[in-house]
Design a protein around this motif. Structure first.
Motif, PDB file in Angstrom:
ATOM      1  N   LEU A  28       0.831  -1.208   0.000  1.00  0.00           N
ATOM      2  CA  LEU A  28       0.000   0.000   0.000  1.00  0.00           C
ATOM      3  C   LEU A  28       0.865   1.257   0.000  1.00  0.00           C
ATOM      4  CD1 LEU A  28      -2.737  -1.144   2.546  1.00  0.00           C
ATOM      5  CD2 LEU A  28      -2.952  -0.989   0.058  1.00  0.00           C
ATOM      6  N   THR A  29       1.995   1.215   0.696  1.00  0.00           N
ATOM      7  CA  THR A  29       2.911   2.349   0.680  1.00  0.00           C
ATOM      8  C   THR A  29       3.460   2.567  -0.720  1.00  0.00           C
ATOM      9  OG1 THR A  29       3.549   1.954   2.984  1.00  0.00           O
ATOM     10  CG2 THR A  29       5.044   3.280   1.647  1.00  0.00           C
ATOM     11  N   GLN A  30       3.768   1.469  -1.398  1.00  0.00           N
ATOM     12  CA  GLN A  30       4.246   1.555  -2.787  1.00  0.00           C
ATOM     13  C   GLN A  30       3.221   2.258  -3.663  1.00  0.00           C
ATOM     14  OE1 GLN A  30       5.503  -2.220  -4.409  1.00  0.00           O
ATOM     15  NE2 GLN A  30       5.230  -1.522  -6.519  1.00  0.00           N
ATOM     16  N   VAL A  31       1.934   1.965  -3.420  1.00  0.00           N
ATOM     17  CA  VAL A  31       0.870   2.573  -4.226  1.00  0.00           C
ATOM     18  C   VAL A  31       0.809   4.083  -3.993  1.00  0.00           C
ATOM     19  CG1 VAL A  31      -1.620   2.685  -4.609  1.00  0.00           C
ATOM     20  CG2 VAL A  31      -0.502   0.459  -4.331  1.00  0.00           C
ATOM     21  N   VAL A  32       0.757   4.509  -2.725  1.00  0.00           N
ATOM     22  CA  VAL A  32       0.589   5.948  -2.468  1.00  0.00           C
ATOM     23  C   VAL A  32       1.832   6.740  -2.849  1.00  0.00           C
ATOM     24  CG1 VAL A  32      -1.120   5.599  -0.652  1.00  0.00           C
ATOM     25  CG2 VAL A  32       1.296   5.733  -0.035  1.00  0.00           C
ATOM     26  N   GLU A  33       2.984   6.111  -2.829  1.00  0.00           N
ATOM     27  CA  GLU A  33       4.189   6.816  -3.257  1.00  0.00           C
ATOM     28  C   GLU A  33       4.174   7.073  -4.756  1.00  0.00           C
ATOM     29  OE1 GLU A  33       7.350   4.366  -1.874  1.00  0.00           O
ATOM     30  OE2 GLU A  33       7.405   5.273   0.141  1.00  0.00           O
ATOM     31  N   SER A  34       3.494   6.193  -5.498  1.00  0.00           N
ATOM     32  CA  SER A  34       3.428   6.350  -6.956  1.00  0.00           C
ATOM     33  C   SER A  34       2.193   7.125  -7.401  1.00  0.00           C
ATOM     34  CB  SER A  34       3.427   4.973  -7.629  1.00  0.00           C
ATOM     35  OG  SER A  34       4.613   4.266  -7.334  1.00  0.00           O
ATOM     36  N   ASN A  35       1.096   6.963  -6.651  1.00  0.00           N
ATOM     37  CA  ASN A  35      -0.168   7.607  -7.034  1.00  0.00           C
ATOM     38  C   ASN A  35      -0.971   7.925  -5.768  1.00  0.00           C
ATOM     39  OD1 ASN A  35      -2.634   8.400  -8.038  1.00  0.00           O
ATOM     40  ND2 ASN A  35      -2.706   6.846  -9.647  1.00  0.00           N
ATOM     41  N   PRO A  36      -0.776   9.106  -5.189  1.00  0.00           N
ATOM     42  CA  PRO A  36      -1.427   9.453  -3.922  1.00  0.00           C
ATOM     43  C   PRO A  36      -2.863   9.942  -4.092  1.00  0.00           C
ATOM     44  CG  PRO A  36      -0.056  11.259  -4.613  1.00  0.00           C
ATOM     45  CD  PRO A  36       0.121  10.175  -5.642  1.00  0.00           C
ATOM     46  N   SER A  37      -3.647   9.235  -4.874  1.00  0.00           N
ATOM     47  CA  SER A  37      -5.011   9.694  -5.143  1.00  0.00           C
ATOM     48  C   SER A  37      -6.071   8.686  -4.717  1.00  0.00           C
ATOM     49  CB  SER A  37      -5.177   9.999  -6.642  1.00  0.00           C
ATOM     50  OG  SER A  37      -4.988   8.823  -7.416  1.00  0.00           O
ATOM     51  N   PHE A  38      -5.663   7.655  -3.993  1.00  0.00           N
ATOM     52  CA  PHE A  38      -6.608   6.612  -3.590  1.00  0.00           C
ATOM     53  C   PHE A  38      -6.966   6.778  -2.108  1.00  0.00           C
ATOM     54  CE2 PHE A  38      -4.279   4.703  -7.141  1.00  0.00           C
ATOM     55  CZ  PHE A  38      -5.338   4.326  -7.953  1.00  0.00           C
ATOM     56  N   ALA A  39      -8.164   7.265  -1.853  1.00  0.00           N
ATOM     57  CA  ALA A  39      -8.586   7.484  -0.470  1.00  0.00           C
ATOM     58  C   ALA A  39      -8.641   6.172   0.312  1.00  0.00           C
ATOM     59  CB  ALA A  39      -9.960   8.155  -0.447  1.00  0.00           C
ATOM     60  N   ASP A  40      -9.088   5.097  -0.354  1.00  0.00           N
ATOM     61  CA  ASP A  40      -9.216   3.830   0.375  1.00  0.00           C
ATOM     62  C   ASP A  40      -7.852   3.261   0.758  1.00  0.00           C
ATOM     63  OD1 ASP A  40      -8.623   3.215  -2.327  1.00  0.00           O
ATOM     64  OD2 ASP A  40      -9.445   1.191  -2.079  1.00  0.00           O
ATOM     65  N   VAL A  41      -6.823   3.549  -0.037  1.00  0.00           N
ATOM     66  CA  VAL A  41      -5.481   3.073   0.297  1.00  0.00           C
ATOM     67  C   VAL A  41      -4.979   3.793   1.548  1.00  0.00           C
ATOM     68  CG1 VAL A  41      -3.095   2.892  -0.466  1.00  0.00           C
ATOM     69  CG2 VAL A  41      -4.959   2.419  -2.075  1.00  0.00           C
ATOM     70  N   TYR A  42      -5.207   5.103   1.610  1.00  0.00           N
ATOM     71  CA  TYR A  42      -4.806   5.835   2.816  1.00  0.00           C
ATOM     72  C   TYR A  42      -5.586   5.341   4.040  1.00  0.00           C
ATOM     73  CZ  TYR A  42      -1.836   9.271   0.508  1.00  0.00           C
ATOM     74  OH  TYR A  42      -0.803   9.891  -0.171  1.00  0.00           O
ATOM     75  N   ASN A  43      -6.850   5.030   3.840  1.00  0.00           N
ATOM     76  CA  ASN A  43      -7.644   4.515   4.958  1.00  0.00           C
ATOM     77  C   ASN A  43      -7.095   3.175   5.437  1.00  0.00           C
ATOM     78  OD1 ASN A  43     -10.075   4.528   6.731  1.00  0.00           O
ATOM     79  ND2 ASN A  43     -10.625   2.743   5.501  1.00  0.00           N
ATOM     80  N   MET A  44      -6.758   2.291   4.512  1.00  0.00           N
ATOM     81  CA  MET A  44      -6.184   1.001   4.902  1.00  0.00           C
ATOM     82  C   MET A  44      -4.854   1.185   5.614  1.00  0.00           C
ATOM     83  SD  MET A  44      -7.137  -1.668   1.807  1.00  0.00           S
ATOM     84  CE  MET A  44      -6.775  -0.591   0.418  1.00  0.00           C
ATOM     85  N   LEU A  45      -4.031   2.098   5.091  1.00  0.00           N
ATOM     86  CA  LEU A  45      -2.751   2.364   5.762  1.00  0.00           C
ATOM     87  C   LEU A  45      -2.981   2.902   7.175  1.00  0.00           C
ATOM     88  CD1 LEU A  45      -0.531   3.902   2.948  1.00  0.00           C
ATOM     89  CD2 LEU A  45      -0.009   1.865   4.311  1.00  0.00           C
ATOM     90  N   GLY A  46      -3.999   3.738   7.322  1.00  0.00           N
ATOM     91  CA  GLY A  46      -4.310   4.253   8.646  1.00  0.00           C
ATOM     92  C   GLY A  46      -4.667   3.150   9.621  1.00  0.00           C
ATOM     93  N   VAL A  47      -5.453   2.186   9.159  1.00  0.00           N
ATOM     94  CA  VAL A  47      -5.816   1.044  10.004  1.00  0.00           C
ATOM     95  C   VAL A  47      -4.569   0.244  10.378  1.00  0.00           C
ATOM     96  CG1 VAL A  47      -7.084  -1.136  10.080  1.00  0.00           C
ATOM     97  CG2 VAL A  47      -8.159   0.902   9.103  1.00  0.00           C
ATOM     98  N   VAL A  48      -3.686   0.061   9.407  1.00  0.00           N
ATOM     99  CA  VAL A  48      -2.439  -0.669   9.655  1.00  0.00           C
ATOM    100  C   VAL A  48      -1.608   0.051  10.709  1.00  0.00           C
ATOM    101  CG1 VAL A  48      -0.224  -1.329   8.639  1.00  0.00           C
ATOM    102  CG2 VAL A  48      -2.355  -1.755   7.385  1.00  0.00           C
ATOM    103  N   TYR A  49      -1.444   1.360  10.550  1.00  0.00           N
ATOM    104  CA  TYR A  49      -0.638   2.125  11.507  1.00  0.00           C
ATOM    105  C   TYR A  49      -1.273   2.107  12.897  1.00  0.00           C
ATOM    106  CZ  TYR A  49       1.768   4.043   7.394  1.00  0.00           C
ATOM    107  OH  TYR A  49       2.477   4.198   6.230  1.00  0.00           O
ATOM    108  N   HIS A  50      -2.598   2.220  12.926  1.00  0.00           N
ATOM    109  CA  HIS A  50      -3.299   2.194  14.212  1.00  0.00           C
ATOM    110  C   HIS A  50      -3.060   0.860  14.906  1.00  0.00           C
ATOM    111  CE1 HIS A  50      -6.644   1.832  17.064  1.00  0.00           C
ATOM    112  NE2 HIS A  50      -6.654   3.159  17.099  1.00  0.00           N
TER     113      HIS A  50
END
Length: 232
Positions: A28-50
């Motif tokens: 998921l980090t690979q995705v947002v580093e290449s294309n930071p336009s996916f809200a659901d990816v950031y949400n999933m990363l947030g759950v992971v970090y939490h």
């Protein structure tokens, strides 16, 4: 989106659903580093970090998700939970209010998912107050939680305990009785109901609760001890 990014997104989501958060984070980090336009990816990363206890990173991820999609209810709720976990109770409640206004529930009604999360938030705040010895504040938060989740027996049991500790034995008994009515096999509630009854001079009623515990949980040491003390 190129094929490599598509594959990273698919793998990230798959590992996330399996709760393999370590691998999910990598993709998921690979995705947002290449294309930071996916809200659901950031949400999933947030759950992971939490889940990892990295609350500040979780906050930034959920906030990023909401910048992309301000109407993203799940991200707003996750952000509110994280605010709550970091002691930012005012921000948590404000975020919940925004989530509720965008949840799509009928006017005057809450979406069940939102309602449950909000109830748990109030219960968590109640726990904080209770641990600080602020019984009245804890009771108020537990009541707010139960207004949204009246079938949450664990929260009602906490309310009963807070009422008991605040010196309101009769109200505590009433709440414990409601817990037992909703869940007759809730052993801890029956044990505590018995103690509250016994403290109020209702020995026979207390003995009945402890005997019921032994039927549910044969050999329960607490019930056996309480019966010995009560001569039952």
């Amino acid at each position: 989106m190129d094929d490599t990014l598509k594959q990273a997104l698919a793998l990230g989501r798959a590992y996330y659903l399996k709760k393999d958060y370590g691998l999910a984070e990598t993709y998921l980090t690979q995705v947002v580093e290449s294309n930071p336009s996916f809200a659901d990816v950031y949400n999933m990363l947030g759950v992971v970090y939490h889940d990892q206890g990295q609350y500040q990173k979780a906050l930034r991820a959920f906030e990023a998700a909401l910048r992309i999609n301000p109407g993203y209810t799940d991200a707003a709720l996750n952000l509110a939970v994280t605010y709550n976990d970091t002691g930012k109770y005012r921000e948590a409640q404000e975020t919940y209010r925004h989530a509720l206004s965008r949840s799509g529930a009928a006017h005057g009604k809450l979406d069940r998912y939102v309602q449950g999360k909000l109830a748990n938030m109030y219960a968590d705040i109640g726990d904080v107050y209770l641990s600080s010895g602020l019984h009245d504040e804890a009771i108020a938060e537990y009541r707010r939680a139960l207004a949204l989740g009246p079938a949450f027996c664990d929260v009602r049991a906490k309310l009963a305990g807070a009422l008991r500790d605040a010196g309101d034995r009769e109200a505590a008994i009433s709440e414990y009785e409601e817990v037992v009515r909703q869940n007759p096999t809730y052993v801890l509630a029956r044990l505590n109901l018995g103690l509250a009854l016994y403290g109020g001079g209702r020995r026979d009623d207390a003995v009945a609760q402890w005997r019921a515990v032994l039927e549910i949980s044969p050999g329960n040491r607490n019930a056996e001890l309480y019966l010995q003390v009560a001569g039952g």
